[in-house]
Design a protein around this motif. Structure first.
Motif, mmCIF file in Angstrom:
data_model
loop_
_atom_site.group_PDB
_atom_site.id
_atom_site.type_symbol
_atom_site.label_atom_id
_atom_site.label_comp_id
_atom_site.label_asym_id
_atom_site.label_seq_id
_atom_site.Cartn_x
_atom_site.Cartn_y
_atom_site.Cartn_z
ATOM 1 N N GLU A 1 2.157 -4.848 3.802
ATOM 2 C CA GLU A 1 0.722 -4.860 3.510
ATOM 3 C C GLU A 1 0.392 -3.921 2.357
ATOM 4 O OE1 GLU A 1 -3.516 -3.888 5.643
ATOM 5 O OE2 GLU A 1 -1.822 -4.420 6.911
ATOM 6 N N HIS A 2 1.042 -2.742 2.308
ATOM 7 C CA HIS A 2 0.789 -1.783 1.231
ATOM 8 C C HIS A 2 1.142 -2.389 -0.130
ATOM 9 C CE1 HIS A 2 0.454 1.951 -0.955
ATOM 10 N NE2 HIS A 2 1.692 1.793 -1.390
ATOM 11 N N GLU A 3 2.294 -3.069 -0.203
ATOM 12 C CA GLU A 3 2.704 -3.698 -1.459
ATOM 13 C C GLU A 3 1.705 -4.776 -1.862
ATOM 14 O OE1 GLU A 3 6.813 -4.992 -1.645
ATOM 15 O OE2 GLU A 3 7.321 -3.460 -0.172
ATOM 16 N N TYR A 4 1.193 -5.537 -0.886
ATOM 17 C CA TYR A 4 0.230 -6.591 -1.154
ATOM 18 C C TYR A 4 -1.038 -5.997 -1.753
ATOM 19 C CZ TYR A 4 -3.107 -10.364 -0.241
ATOM 20 O OH TYR A 4 -4.066 -11.320 -0.372
ATOM 21 N N LYS A 5 -1.537 -4.906 -1.135
ATOM 22 C CA LYS A 5 -2.743 -4.247 -1.634
ATOM 23 C C LYS A 5 -2.513 -3.691 -3.036
ATOM 24 C CE LYS A 5 -4.881 -2.994 2.740
ATOM 25 N NZ LYS A 5 -5.281 -1.895 3.621
ATOM 26 N N THR B 1 -12.181 -7.318 -0.803
ATOM 27 C CA THR B 1 -11.151 -6.454 -1.375
ATOM 28 C C THR B 1 -11.503 -6.091 -2.808
ATOM 29 O OG1 THR B 1 -9.461 -7.461 0.025
ATOM 30 C CG2 THR B 1 -8.686 -6.310 -1.951
ATOM 31 N N ILE B 2 -11.982 -7.062 -3.563
ATOM 32 C CA ILE B 2 -12.367 -6.821 -4.955
ATOM 33 C C ILE B 2 -13.521 -5.824 -5.009
ATOM 34 C CG2 ILE B 2 -13.255 -7.855 -7.072
ATOM 35 C CD1 ILE B 2 -11.831 -10.489 -6.174
ATOM 36 N N TYR B 3 -14.554 -6.049 -4.196
ATOM 37 C CA TYR B 3 -15.703 -5.123 -4.172
ATOM 38 C C TYR B 3 -15.265 -3.705 -3.807
ATOM 39 C CZ TYR B 3 -19.533 -8.482 -4.729
ATOM 40 O OH TYR B 3 -20.417 -9.410 -5.233
ATOM 41 N N ARG B 4 -14.418 -3.570 -2.806
ATOM 42 C CA ARG B 4 -13.965 -2.233 -2.381
ATOM 43 C C ARG B 4 -13.226 -1.522 -3.503
ATOM 44 N NH1 ARG B 4 -11.844 -4.172 3.226
ATOM 45 N NH2 ARG B 4 -13.740 -4.055 4.437
ATOM 46 N N TYR B 5 -12.339 -2.262 -4.176
ATOM 47 C CA TYR B 5 -11.571 -1.641 -5.245
ATOM 48 C C TYR B 5 -12.485 -1.277 -6.423
ATOM 49 C CZ TYR B 5 -7.733 -0.689 -8.450
ATOM 50 O OH TYR B 5 -6.874 -0.102 -9.343
ATOM 51 N N LEU B 6 -13.438 -2.126 -6.749
ATOM 52 C CA LEU B 6 -14.381 -1.813 -7.830
ATOM 53 C C LEU B 6 -15.213 -0.582 -7.485
ATOM 54 C CD1 LEU B 6 -15.552 -5.400 -8.836
ATOM 55 C CD2 LEU B 6 -14.156 -3.846 -10.208
ATOM 56 N N ASP B 7 -15.624 -0.461 -6.234
ATOM 57 C CA ASP B 7 -16.364 0.729 -5.795
ATOM 58 C C ASP B 7 -15.527 1.994 -5.985
ATOM 59 O OD1 ASP B 7 -18.598 -0.751 -5.120
ATOM 60 O OD2 ASP B 7 -18.156 -0.779 -2.964
ATOM 61 N N LYS B 8 -14.240 1.910 -5.641
ATOM 62 C CA LYS B 8 -13.333 3.046 -5.818
ATOM 63 C C LYS B 8 -13.175 3.380 -7.293
ATOM 64 C CE LYS B 8 -8.550 4.579 -5.170
ATOM 65 N NZ LYS B 8 -8.672 5.384 -6.362
ATOM 66 N N LEU B 9 -12.987 2.363 -8.122
ATOM 67 C CA LEU B 9 -12.829 2.582 -9.560
ATOM 68 C C LEU B 9 -14.094 3.178 -10.173
ATOM 69 C CD1 LEU B 9 -10.933 -0.670 -10.569
ATOM 70 C CD2 LEU B 9 -9.991 1.654 -10.470
ATOM 71 N N ILE C 1 -6.093 -6.826 -10.430
ATOM 72 C CA ILE C 1 -7.511 -6.597 -10.730
ATOM 73 C C ILE C 1 -7.635 -5.668 -11.935
ATOM 74 C CG2 ILE C 1 -9.663 -5.543 -9.901
ATOM 75 C CD1 ILE C 1 -8.783 -6.513 -7.045
ATOM 76 N N MET C 2 -6.865 -4.577 -11.941
ATOM 77 C CA MET C 2 -6.920 -3.614 -13.042
ATOM 78 C C MET C 2 -6.477 -4.260 -14.355
ATOM 79 S SD MET C 2 -7.766 -0.702 -14.177
ATOM 80 C CE MET C 2 -7.883 0.546 -12.921
ATOM 81 N N GLU C 3 -5.441 -5.087 -14.313
ATOM 82 C CA GLU C 3 -4.989 -5.782 -15.526
ATOM 83 C C GLU C 3 -6.103 -6.660 -16.090
ATOM 84 O OE1 GLU C 3 -1.498 -7.910 -14.266
ATOM 85 O OE2 GLU C 3 -0.224 -6.116 -14.367
ATOM 86 N N PHE C 4 -6.818 -7.369 -15.213
ATOM 87 C CA PHE C 4 -7.909 -8.229 -15.662
ATOM 88 C C PHE C 4 -9.037 -7.393 -16.274
ATOM 89 C CE2 PHE C 4 -11.901 -10.549 -14.966
ATOM 90 C CZ PHE C 4 -11.626 -11.701 -15.691
ATOM 91 N N LEU C 5 -9.390 -6.290 -15.613
ATOM 92 C CA LEU C 5 -10.447 -5.426 -16.134
ATOM 93 C C LEU C 5 -10.075 -4.861 -17.508
ATOM 94 C CD1 LEU C 5 -11.346 -3.490 -12.875
ATOM 95 C CD2 LEU C 5 -12.837 -5.087 -14.091
ATOM 96 N N LYS C 6 -8.850 -4.388 -17.653
ATOM 97 C CA LYS C 6 -8.414 -3.818 -18.929
ATOM 98 C C LYS C 6 -8.374 -4.866 -20.035
ATOM 99 C CE LYS C 6 -5.761 0.165 -17.365
ATOM 100 N NZ LYS C 6 -4.433 0.806 -17.299
ATOM 101 N N SER C 7 -7.969 -6.075 -19.695
ATOM 102 C CA SER C 7 -7.896 -7.119 -20.725
ATOM 103 C C SER C 7 -9.278 -7.625 -21.124
ATOM 104 C CB SER C 7 -7.008 -8.280 -20.258
ATOM 105 O OG SER C 7 -7.619 -8.989 -19.208
#
Length: 139
Positions: free
Chosen positions: A3-7, A46-54, A14-20
């Motif tokens: 699960e950790h690897e999946y996350k 999952t996307i919303y949570r990660y964006l909130d963290k970023l 997500i980060m690659e898409f944001l940077k590009s």
């Protein structure tokens, strides 16, 4: 796959898409559609949570939703200091320009002195047309 690897893989994608796409804002739907197109679907939550963290870490700016629209996000390098300048957004192509020049001092000073108002730059956008879109409009 653990699960950790999946996350971690999801976050990396997500980060690659944001940077590009760092020269424009993107929505959660844009990210979701991109990842699904790469055969790597990710749950919207999952996307919303990660964006909130970023955003909390200062790696992403969240722009408030315009009437009838959803919030958008932009990846930024930390040295941009987006709390200290306004942003210009092209209403045609979505490009974001960081207005981090001496003009910000002038406008902030003018607004404070002549209007008794302190500008909050974080997440603030001035809308218009970028140079490229202006040329396209003339053609």
């Amino acid at each position: 796959m653990a699960e950790h690897e999946y996350k971690t893989n999801n976050r990396t994608k997500i980060m690659e898409f944001l940077k590009s796409n760092k020269d424009r804002t993107v929505s959660v739907s844009d990210i979701e559609d991109h990842l699904a197109g790469e055969q790597n679907p990710v749950n919207k939550t999952t996307i919303y949570r990660y964006l909130d963290k970023l955003e909390a870490d200062g790696n992403v700016i969240k722009y408030a939703a315009e009437k009838g629209d959803k919030a958008t996000y932009q990846y930024v390098e930390r040295e941009h200091k987006c709390d200290e300048h306004l942003h210009l957004k092209c209403t045609r192509c979505g490009m974001i320009i960081h207005l981090d020049c001496e003009f910000m001092d002038e406008i902030s000073e003018h607004v404070a002195k002549d209007h008794g108002f302190r500008i909050q730059c974080k997440n603030s956008i001035i809308y218009g047309l970028c140079e490229r879109c202006q040329k396209l409009q003339k053609d």
